[in-house]
Design a protein around this motif. Structure first.
Motif, PDB file in Angstrom:
ATOM      1  N   SER A   1       0.781  -1.193  -0.139  1.00  0.00           N
ATOM      2  CA  SER A   1      -0.075   0.173   0.036  1.00  0.00           C
ATOM      3  C   SER A   1       0.866   1.197  -0.034  1.00  0.00           C
ATOM      4  CB  SER A   1      -0.952   0.072   1.321  1.00  0.00           C
ATOM      5  OG  SER A   1      -0.148   0.217   2.349  1.00  0.00           O
ATOM      6  N   ARG A   2       0.335   2.527  -0.148  1.00  0.00           N
ATOM      7  CA  ARG A   2       1.008   3.778  -0.177  1.00  0.00           C
ATOM      8  C   ARG A   2       1.462   3.841   1.250  1.00  0.00           C
ATOM      9  NH1 ARG A   2       1.832   8.875  -2.237  1.00  0.00           N
ATOM     10  NH2 ARG A   2       1.640  10.472  -0.623  1.00  0.00           N
TER      11      ARG A   2
ATOM     12  N   ASP B   1      21.676   3.547  -2.025  1.00  0.00           N
ATOM     13  CA  ASP B   1      20.829   3.506  -3.166  1.00  0.00           C
ATOM     14  C   ASP B   1      18.960   2.717  -2.781  1.00  0.00           C
ATOM     15  OD1 ASP B   1      22.107   3.850  -6.043  1.00  0.00           O
ATOM     16  OD2 ASP B   1      23.435   3.213  -4.698  1.00  0.00           O
ATOM     17  N   VAL B   2      18.263   3.283  -3.193  1.00  0.00           N
ATOM     18  CA  VAL B   2      16.590   2.957  -3.088  1.00  0.00           C
ATOM     19  C   VAL B   2      16.212   2.622  -4.000  1.00  0.00           C
ATOM     20  CG1 VAL B   2      14.928   3.680  -1.787  1.00  0.00           C
ATOM     21  CG2 VAL B   2      17.234   3.995  -0.732  1.00  0.00           C
ATOM     22  N   ILE B   3      15.358   1.509  -4.248  1.00  0.00           N
ATOM     23  CA  ILE B   3      14.669   1.358  -5.452  1.00  0.00           C
ATOM     24  C   ILE B   3      13.144   1.262  -4.971  1.00  0.00           C
ATOM     25  CG2 ILE B   3      13.905  -0.311  -7.159  1.00  0.00           C
ATOM     26  CD1 ILE B   3      16.620  -1.310  -7.265  1.00  0.00           C
ATOM     27  N   ILE B   4      12.273   2.085  -5.519  1.00  0.00           N
ATOM     28  CA  ILE B   4      10.780   1.931  -5.607  1.00  0.00           C
ATOM     29  C   ILE B   4      10.099   1.302  -6.666  1.00  0.00           C
ATOM     30  CG2 ILE B   4       8.660   3.123  -4.640  1.00  0.00           C
ATOM     31  CD1 ILE B   4      10.958   3.407  -2.639  1.00  0.00           C
ATOM     32  N   GLU B   5       9.726   0.229  -6.568  1.00  0.00           N
ATOM     33  CA  GLU B   5       8.973  -0.706  -7.730  1.00  0.00           C
ATOM     34  C   GLU B   5       7.502  -0.136  -7.646  1.00  0.00           C
ATOM     35  OE1 GLU B   5       9.097  -2.608 -10.031  1.00  0.00           O
ATOM     36  OE2 GLU B   5      11.153  -2.872 -10.560  1.00  0.00           O
ATOM     37  N   GLU B   6       7.093  -0.183  -9.045  1.00  0.00           N
ATOM     38  CA  GLU B   6       5.639   0.000  -9.288  1.00  0.00           C
ATOM     39  C   GLU B   6       5.274   1.233  -8.718  1.00  0.00           C
ATOM     40  OE1 GLU B   6       4.017  -1.566 -11.132  1.00  0.00           O
ATOM     41  OE2 GLU B   6       4.827  -3.568 -11.548  1.00  0.00           O
ATOM     42  N   LEU B   7       5.926   2.509  -8.712  1.00  0.00           N
ATOM     43  CA  LEU B   7       5.696   3.473  -8.073  1.00  0.00           C
ATOM     44  C   LEU B   7       4.207   4.092  -8.004  1.00  0.00           C
ATOM     45  CD1 LEU B   7       6.776   5.853  -6.306  1.00  0.00           C
ATOM     46  CD2 LEU B   7       7.866   6.652  -8.255  1.00  0.00           C
ATOM     47  N   ALA B   8       3.761   4.140  -9.413  1.00  0.00           N
ATOM     48  CA  ALA B   8       2.500   4.699  -9.666  1.00  0.00           C
ATOM     49  C   ALA B   8       1.218   4.303  -8.800  1.00  0.00           C
ATOM     50  CB  ALA B   8       1.975   4.614 -11.192  1.00  0.00           C
ATOM     51  N   LYS B   9       1.421   3.018  -8.365  1.00  0.00           N
ATOM     52  CA  LYS B   9       0.407   2.373  -7.573  1.00  0.00           C
ATOM     53  C   LYS B   9       0.265   3.111  -6.162  1.00  0.00           C
ATOM     54  CE  LYS B   9       0.616  -2.378  -9.742  1.00  0.00           C
ATOM     55  NZ  LYS B   9      -0.527  -2.304 -10.088  1.00  0.00           N
ATOM     56  N   TRP B  10       1.696   3.796  -5.933  1.00  0.00           N
ATOM     57  CA  TRP B  10       1.793   4.191  -4.404  1.00  0.00           C
ATOM     58  C   TRP B  10       1.455   5.889  -4.444  1.00  0.00           C
ATOM     59  CZ3 TRP B  10       0.712  -0.566  -3.805  1.00  0.00           C
ATOM     60  CH2 TRP B  10       1.707  -1.674  -4.370  1.00  0.00           C
ATOM     61  N   CYS B  11       1.025   6.246  -5.616  1.00  0.00           N
ATOM     62  CA  CYS B  11       0.915   7.720  -5.693  1.00  0.00           C
ATOM     63  C   CYS B  11      -0.709   8.144  -5.454  1.00  0.00           C
ATOM     64  CB  CYS B  11       1.419   8.295  -6.916  1.00  0.00           C
ATOM     65  SG  CYS B  11       3.165   8.070  -7.031  1.00  0.00           S
ATOM     66  N   ASP B  12      -0.911   9.046  -4.995  1.00  0.00           N
ATOM     67  CA  ASP B  12      -2.492   9.524  -4.567  1.00  0.00           C
ATOM     68  C   ASP B  12      -2.703  10.694  -5.316  1.00  0.00           C
ATOM     69  OD1 ASP B  12      -0.958  11.242  -3.201  1.00  0.00           O
ATOM     70  OD2 ASP B  12      -2.004  10.979  -1.367  1.00  0.00           O
ATOM     71  N   SER B  13      -1.692  11.040  -6.350  1.00  0.00           N
ATOM     72  CA  SER B  13      -2.162  12.290  -7.414  1.00  0.00           C
ATOM     73  C   SER B  13      -0.982  12.315  -8.275  1.00  0.00           C
ATOM     74  CB  SER B  13      -2.390  13.474  -6.421  1.00  0.00           C
ATOM     75  OG  SER B  13      -1.219  14.154  -6.061  1.00  0.00           O
ATOM     76  N   THR B  14      -1.170  13.328  -9.332  1.00  0.00           N
ATOM     77  CA  THR B  14      -0.040  13.607 -10.098  1.00  0.00           C
ATOM     78  C   THR B  14       0.436  15.048  -9.984  1.00  0.00           C
ATOM     79  OG1 THR B  14      -1.703  14.520 -11.796  1.00  0.00           O
ATOM     80  CG2 THR B  14      -0.904  11.975 -11.789  1.00  0.00           C
ATOM     81  N   GLY B  15      -0.015  15.632  -8.661  1.00  0.00           N
ATOM     82  CA  GLY B  15       0.669  16.620  -8.455  1.00  0.00           C
ATOM     83  C   GLY B  15       1.939  16.696  -7.518  1.00  0.00           C
TER      84      GLY B  15
END
Length: 231
Positions: free
Chosen positions: A99-100, A121-135
């Motif tokens: 979840s986000r 170094d930090v990888i965030i996979e499938e990032l769009a799934k955890w975003c609640d806006s495009t702002g």
């Protein structure tokens, strides 16, 4: 919290975007943006970097074992031990219910651990799934992007569609690795970000990429089809 701030660190954050089958995970492993022996922490909700002993495929991260943990307590303990060792490591958090909130908890831990005298170094996979806006992304993740450079953080942001992620991500990642796109809107957005004709992106094949470097107009072509020659 984050310590040893230094403005001498280069901006090295990277965004990787490609449609299904485009090879995002291949790019993050083999496009040359990761140290050979990293201190690497991965938010890996779907187990993209699970190591499979004896597999003929490339597994883990760049064929190296990644240790996965499914609870906050076990991951935090393993990460603290690995980070304190001051040796290279590859570990991942794979929560049972991604979840986000889980992603933001992970990012907060990375921020608290960051030390300007060392690279993390930090990888965030499938990032769009955890975003609640495009702002603008105003969260622990956003803080890692906007302030992490000074404290040794290098964020690797992975997503399928650029039109589904906050503008903070593209503005704060000076390196952009672009694979095949699923829609014309995504191709057009990344063409603008890279300063190239949209047809250059539309002409890409799976496992081929355009790499945008920080300097305006500095574009490279990457071809990683040799990693999976049968793909």
């Amino acid at each position: 919290m984050a310590i040893n701030k230094s403005n001498r660190h280069k901006a090295l954050h990277v965004s990787y975007t490609a449609g299904t089958g485009g090879g995002k995970a291949v790019a993050v492993q083999w496009a040359g943006m990761m140290p050979k022996s990293p201190c690497l922490s991965i938010f890996d909700p779907y187990g993209d970097y699970v190591y499979k002993k004896g597999s003929i495929d490339n597994t883990g991260f760049a064929n190296k074992r990644v240790y996965h943990y499914s609870t906050k307590a076990t991951f935090a303990k393993a990460f603290a031990s690995a980070w304190a060792s001051k040796k290279p490591f590859r570990i991942a958090y794979k929560p049972a219910e991604p979840s986000r909130e889980e992603m933001l908890w992970f990012c907060k831990l990375m921020w608290l651990a960051s030390d300007g005298q060392r690279r993390l170094d930090v990888i965030i996979e499938e990032l769009a799934k955890w975003c609640d806006s495009t702002g603008k992304e105003q969260s622990a993740f956003g803080e890692c992007l906007t302030g992490g450079r000074k404290f040794g953080l290098v964020m690797h942001c992975i997503f399928q569609r650029s039109t589904e992620v906050p503008k903070t991500i593209l503005s704060m990642t000076p390196y952009k690795i672009v694979g095949i796109q699923e829609t014309l809107a995504d191709a057009e957005r990344m063409a603008r970000e890279c300063g190239i004709p949209v047809n250059d992106i539309l002409a890409l094949d799976p496992l081929t990429y355009i790499k945008k470097n920080p300097k305006m107009g500095d574009i490279e072509r990457l071809d990683l089809r040799h990693i999976y020659p049968d793909a």
